[in-house]
Scaffold this active site. Structure first.
Site, PDB file in Angstrom:
ATOM      1  N   PRO A   7       0.862  -1.184   0.000  1.00  0.00           N
ATOM      2  CA  PRO A   7       0.000   0.000   0.000  1.00  0.00           C
ATOM      3  C   PRO A   7       0.901   1.237   0.000  1.00  0.00           C
ATOM      4  O   PRO A   7       1.491   1.591   1.023  1.00  0.00           O
ATOM      5  CB  PRO A   7      -0.799  -0.138   1.307  1.00  0.00           C
ATOM      6  CG  PRO A   7      -0.021  -1.075   2.165  1.00  0.00           C
ATOM      7  CD  PRO A   7       0.908  -1.873   1.299  1.00  0.00           C
ATOM      8  N   ILE A  37       5.977   3.229   6.811  1.00  0.00           N
ATOM      9  CA  ILE A  37       6.336   4.652   6.890  1.00  0.00           C
ATOM     10  C   ILE A  37       5.048   5.462   6.874  1.00  0.00           C
ATOM     11  O   ILE A  37       4.221   5.302   5.973  1.00  0.00           O
ATOM     12  CB  ILE A  37       7.211   5.027   5.679  1.00  0.00           C
ATOM     13  CG1 ILE A  37       8.515   4.216   5.715  1.00  0.00           C
ATOM     14  CG2 ILE A  37       7.492   6.519   5.639  1.00  0.00           C
ATOM     15  CD1 ILE A  37       9.266   4.222   4.403  1.00  0.00           C
ATOM     16  N   ASP A  50       6.131   2.543   1.419  1.00  0.00           N
ATOM     17  CA  ASP A  50       5.190   1.537   1.933  1.00  0.00           C
ATOM     18  C   ASP A  50       4.526   2.126   3.186  1.00  0.00           C
ATOM     19  O   ASP A  50       5.173   2.315   4.217  1.00  0.00           O
ATOM     20  CB  ASP A  50       5.983   0.259   2.270  1.00  0.00           C
ATOM     21  CG  ASP A  50       5.089  -0.894   2.703  1.00  0.00           C
ATOM     22  OD1 ASP A  50       3.971  -0.630   3.181  1.00  0.00           O
ATOM     23  OD2 ASP A  50       5.535  -2.051   2.577  1.00  0.00           O
ATOM     24  N   HIS A  51       3.244   2.394   3.062  1.00  0.00           N
ATOM     25  CA  HIS A  51       2.556   3.096   4.152  1.00  0.00           C
ATOM     26  C   HIS A  51       2.324   2.204   5.368  1.00  0.00           C
ATOM     27  O   HIS A  51       1.881   2.673   6.422  1.00  0.00           O
ATOM     28  CB  HIS A  51       1.225   3.651   3.635  1.00  0.00           C
ATOM     29  CG  HIS A  51       0.839   4.949   4.277  1.00  0.00           C
ATOM     30  ND1 HIS A  51       1.334   5.377   5.477  1.00  0.00           N
ATOM     31  CD2 HIS A  51      -0.010   5.935   3.858  1.00  0.00           C
ATOM     32  CE1 HIS A  51       0.802   6.554   5.789  1.00  0.00           C
ATOM     33  NE2 HIS A  51      -0.012   6.913   4.820  1.00  0.00           N
ATOM     34  N   ARG A  52       2.605   0.910   5.221  1.00  0.00           N
ATOM     35  CA  ARG A  52       2.524   0.056   6.410  1.00  0.00           C
ATOM     36  C   ARG A  52       3.702   0.325   7.328  1.00  0.00           C
ATOM     37  O   ARG A  52       3.637   0.094   8.536  1.00  0.00           O
ATOM     38  CB  ARG A  52       2.550  -1.432   6.000  1.00  0.00           C
ATOM     39  CG  ARG A  52       1.373  -1.884   5.180  1.00  0.00           C
ATOM     40  CD  ARG A  52       1.575  -3.277   4.654  1.00  0.00           C
ATOM     41  NE  ARG A  52       2.772  -3.367   3.813  1.00  0.00           N
ATOM     42  CZ  ARG A  52       3.186  -4.480   3.203  1.00  0.00           C
ATOM     43  NH1 ARG A  52       2.512  -5.607   3.366  1.00  0.00           N
ATOM     44  NH2 ARG A  52       4.254  -4.471   2.444  1.00  0.00           N
TER      45      ARG A  52
END
Ligand code: CAO
Length: 556
Positions: free
Chosen positions: A352, A532, A528-530
């Site tokens: 994501p 960062i 990667d928004h998981r």
């Protein structure tokens, strides 16, 4: 509302039969003939249908229990009854007749009894198998044939499945042997006594006529059908592709239209029949449907979520015949192109990602870089903006360790790396390759410039090894020499982030008093928004822009 207790019906004399499947749970709404349980004895399985419609209150047996006729199996709240009391229902009495098939259940199909009195003996004589008394004068449909000529069958193995108005019945082989010939086809209508196959039995008497007599009364070899119970002719409730959710269908298993043999087959493979689309008459699930489902599921597993098409339940883009629109040709992809496609799809689908953009004012950096041109030439190095960008990123990866993490598939941890290796995307005639420059944080500007040139050359000459492309913490993809004002790079998982660099250009920038011409470098940071969050991303980008805007900051 009355609660009725349903009991195991007549098992044809068998007792202590194992419960191998419970098709209902408390709260399920069930209809008449919906399968409640599947029982299994030595050689046969049997569905126990519900004699009533209602809501399951309590399941009174559990998997592995041994049950006999009369064992209470489930309490059902039945809307129709107004008595308010608890009733006990014996399904053998209450269940609608199974087209008068062998309605009462025999846990074990009776051994074939040669009415002709032929004793078992040595030899391999073909013998004709005829249907038993079906309990009805009407013709019934052959809805499935489980064997082909040449197959070797076991005694009791299903040869075919018949279907009448309300019930289905599996026809077991009366003996072990080899199928010599099939005398019927799927879709045929047959009656009691119909000859269906010729099987070369190992225990037939040699020299006897191959054809058994036409009826039991006349010495025909008959056999009773396998235990059968009415199976409601309801369509398959849910039919999802194996690429979708496995074994998570919500409709009760009892609603699936399949025979006991197919149910058992599915159970052995761990397939939830609710997910299988039946191809048989009225949507009945056949053995081949289960096989096809498993095959597709395995194919999708092998492709993985990064498969170019399919996978993750995403329907593949259909192939199409473009020649109908004009001249076309196939261009076969080489290995690198195929791997790139797979990795891109995998990373796109798994990560994501968020991309954020900023422009760095590299006017001073460019002046400094040009001032170093002579020195760089002496060292035999070409100094481009990319070396400065890598130097700054290496520093920031130390200062923002969250960018140097990798997601763990357990979803319970991330891995913090304590080294800084940076991947450099290189455009080659064979496709995109990303060699990794190791310990970038320990290298100076010229060393990095030399390394970038060296890995780019190796990549273009096809000299990179697999290890040269492994172990990156972060990647840089520069299209600066090519052009473009911005792009959204795809995270090179398992790395957590990638920096896209576009072409610098002179832009008017307001300096507080006037517009001044400044060389602006467009940057795009995908992460990667998981791992960062936006704040981390914003800080990283702001500091990068600041460092590139004033390279003295690199010394701090
Ligand atoms: N803006 C303006 N000019 C730039 C620039 C930028 N952002 N980046 C480089 N340039 C200039 C260089 O300064 C050089 O000009 P001079 O010769 O006048 O100094 C010229 O462009 C050519 O540079 P280069 O390509 O030789 O070297 P590089 O360090 O810029 O790039 C490499 C090296 C390996 C990144 C590059 O060759 C390459 O392959 N880029 C493509 C990467 C790619 O395909 N990315 C997309 C991947 S999909 O996500």
């Amino acid at each position: 509302m009355a609660v009725e207790t349903i009991k195991v019906p007549d098992l044809g004399g068998a007792s202590a039969v194992e419960v191998i499947e419970i098709a209902i749970s408390p709260g399920d709404e069930i209809g008449v003939e919906d399968t409640l349980l599947v029982l299994e004895s030595d050689k046969a399985t049997m569905d126990v249908p519900s004699p009533v419609a209602g809501v399951v209150k309590k399941v009174l047996v559990k998997l592995g229990d041994s049950v006999s006729q009369g064992t209470a199996i489930v309490d059902v709240e039945v809307a129709a009854s107004a008595t308010g009391r608890t009733q006990v229902i014996d399904t053998s009495e209450a269940a609608p007749p199974a087209v008068e098939f062998q309605g009462a259940v025999q846990a074990k199909p009776p051994a074939p009894v040669p009415a002709s009195g032929i004793p078992p003996g040595a030899g391999h004589t073909p013998r004709t198998v005829a249907l038993p008394d079906l309990g009805t004068a009407d013709a019934v449909d052959i809805i499935d044939i489980a064997i082909s000529a040449g197959d070797v069958v076991e005694e009791g193995q299903t040869l075919m499945t018949l279907e009448g108005d309300k019930a289905t019945m599996d026809v077991p082989s009366p003996y072990a042997g080899k199928v010599v010939k099939l005398l019927v086809a799927q879709g045929d209508k047959v009656k009691s006594g119909a000859e269906v196959a010729v099987i070369e039995s190992a225990d037939a008497v040699p020299g006897k006529d191959t054809q058994v007599p036409p009826s039991a009364a006349e010495g025909k070899e008959e056999f009773l059908p396998a235990p059968v119970a009415p199976v409601a002719a309801s369509p398959v409730v849910a039919a999802e592709s194996p690429g979708g959710k496995l074994n998570e269908a919500e409709a009760p298993l009892s609603k699936v239209y399949a025979g006991p043999v197919v149910r058992q087959f599915a159970r052995e493979l761990g397939v939830d029949l609710r997910n299988v689309k039946g191809s048989g008459v009225k949507g009945r699930v056949q053995k081949e449907d289960v096989q096809g489902y498993v095959k597709l599921a395995l194919e999708n597993l092998e492709k993985g979520p990064g498969s170019v098409s399919g996978g993750m339940g995403i329907p593949p883009v259909p192939d199409m015949d473009f020649s109908q629109f004009g001249d076309v040709e196939d261009v076969v992809l080489d290995r690198i192109a195929r791997l790139t496609a797979t990795n891109m799809s995998r990373n796109w689908l798994n990560v994501p990602a968020v991309t954020q953009f900023d422009d760095a004012d590299i006017t001073d950096l460019e002046a400094f870089r040009k001032s170093l041109k002579g020195e760089a030439e002496k060292r035999g190095v070409k100094l481009t903006p990319v070396a400065f960008i890598m130097l700054a990123c290496a520093r920031l990866l130390r200062e923002h360790p969250v960018f140097n993490r990798s997601w763990h598939s357990s979803g319970e941890k991330v891995i913090q790396k304590h080294y800084v290796h940076i991947g450099m995307a290189v455009d080659t005639p064979r496709g995109l390759l990303v060699p990794v420059i190791r310990d970038a944080d320990k290298k100076g500007l010229f060393e990095l410039a030399a390394d970038i040139a060296q890995v780019a050359e190796k990549a273009r000459n096809g000299k990179l090894s697999a290890t040269d492309m492994q172990g990156g913490s972060f990647s840089i993809s520069s299209l600066g020499a090519i052009g473009g004002r911005g792009f959204t790079p795809i995270v090179n998982a398992p790395e957590a982030a990638i920096l896209g660099v576009s072409r610098a250009s002179v832009q008017p920038v307001w300096d507080g008093k006037q517009f001044a011409p400044r060389e602006m470098l467009p940057l795009s940071l995908t992460y990667d928004h998981r791992i960062i969050n936006g704040g981390d991303g914003g800080r990283f980008m702001t500091e990068l822009v600041s460092m590139l805007g004033d390279i003295r900051r690199l010394l701090l």
